[in-house]
Enzyme design. Structure first.
Site, PDB file in Angstrom:
ATOM      1  N   SER A 179       0.842  -1.203   0.000  1.00 50.99           N
ATOM      2  CA  SER A 179       0.000   0.000   0.000  1.00 50.99           C
ATOM      3  C   SER A 179       0.869   1.242   0.000  1.00 50.99           C
ATOM      4  O   SER A 179       1.902   1.299   0.683  1.00 50.99           O
ATOM      5  CB  SER A 179      -0.897   0.008   1.242  1.00 50.99           C
TER       6      SER A 179
ATOM      7  N   TYR B 146      -4.721  -0.586   9.478  1.00 50.36           N
ATOM      8  CA  TYR B 146      -4.557  -1.023   8.084  1.00 50.36           C
ATOM      9  C   TYR B 146      -3.150  -0.734   7.579  1.00 50.36           C
ATOM     10  O   TYR B 146      -2.477  -1.618   7.034  1.00 50.36           O
ATOM     11  CB  TYR B 146      -5.590  -0.334   7.195  1.00 50.36           C
TER      12      TYR B 146
END
Length: 322
Positions: A192, A207
């Site tokens: 990410s 996350y």
């Protein structure tokens, strides 16, 4: 003396800037060279089968389509049998005629439980005797997000960590021994931009922390297994048009031109397998974002991200109340 010190500092800063700019230019040139080069035959280099987690939507679905188009047979893992059936039918209609599809119903949030152990056994049975050359650890949970940690449901955060960290690790460990026996393979872990381009990602803290684990795991495994013929890579998407984008993110998007489509990203991602070392950003426009982000001080990043994510939080609260 003071003037000499200032001059030395100035020259040093110029040198650091030049080194950073040179490194970035080399990344851009590598990307251009890869785009101009003929794509490698992933099937020939790594093997005739790939295992993909989370293949029914978003990046996972597009990556499945891209690998199948290249003639690679697939073992698909997802928690929903009906979704697996649907994507399997679609793949058989659109993929290379020699492509075979196998499916395994696997709720990755159950790893470490009796049900998770049974699903892992089914996965190992499904790949028994197959030349599995590629693993794409795509499945991830991104929600809850845009919340302070104390506001989030602990069970949902636990599920996020189970899928993003534990399941990814277990699937990888289950498939590495076969690659070692064959002396070749590629493990692609989807990371990410929240851990690469910015120093913090507040209100999406858990996350982004799980994705930091994915990045570090990939770097370490790359060093461990490169000499054994296994390429391990963390591929980093920034924003991509998938269901992972919440309504709040979509409403506050400033530069939609930098948001890749899932299909376009998958094409770039497939080209980058085996290239770019342990960490890469396959999309060219997102590489540019990465480059530009490097010129912004951390304190500015932190301020901006908190401000933007508080906007996300307000939008989500408003949607929930309405």
């Amino acid at each position: 003396m003071a003037g000499a010190a200032v001059a030395f500092l100035f020259v040093s800063l110029i040198g650091v800037g030049a080194l950073y700019l040179s490194a970035t230019c080399l990344r851009v040139l590598a990307h251009l060279a890869l785009c101009l080069r003929r794509p490698i035959d992933l099937r020939r280099r790594y093997g005739s089968w790939a295992v993909i987690t989370g293949p029914t939507t978003g990046l996972g679905r597009s990556m499945s389509m891209e690998l199948a188009r290249r003639g690679i047979s697939l073992v698909l893992l997802d928690l929903d049998a009906a979704n697996l059936d649907e994507v399997s039918r679609t793949l058989r209609n659109k993929a290379h005629p020699d492509v075979l599809i196998r499916t395994v119903v696997f709720d990755l949030s159950l790893v470490g439980t009796v049900a998770g152990d049974e699903a892992m056994r089914r996965l190992k049975d499904a790949v028994e005797g197959l030349d599995v050359g590629i693993v794409v650890n795509n499945a991830a949970v991104a929600r809850p997000g845009a919340l302070y940690v104390h506001e989030a449901d602990v069970e949902k955060l636990t599920r996020m960590m189970q899928v993003n960290v534990m399941a990814l690790s277990e699937v990888t460990m289950a498939l590495v021994p076969g690659m070692l026996e064959r002396g070749r393979g590629a493990i692609v872990n989807v990371g990410s931009g929240s851990t690469v381009a910015v120093p913090s990602f507040p209100l999406y803290t858990v996350y982004s922390s799980t994705k930091r684990y994915v990045e570090h795991l990939s770097r370490c495994l790359h060093v461990e297994y490169k000499s054994r013929g296994i390429d391990v890579q963390c591929q980093v998407p920034f924003y991509v048009h998938t269901g992972m984008l919440s309504p709040a993110v979509k409403q506050t998007m400033r530069f939609p031109a930098f948001v890749a489509t899932a299909d376009a990203y998958a094409r770039d991602a497939a080209r980058w397998i085996g290239h770019g070392g342990a960490l890469c950003v396959p999309d060219a426009s997102q590489q540019l974002q990465w480059f530009l982000a490097g010129f912004v001080p951390d304190v500015v990043h932190d301020w901006y991200r908190l401000r933007r994510h508080l906007q996300h939080r307000a939008i989500l609260w408003s949607l929930a109340a309405g």
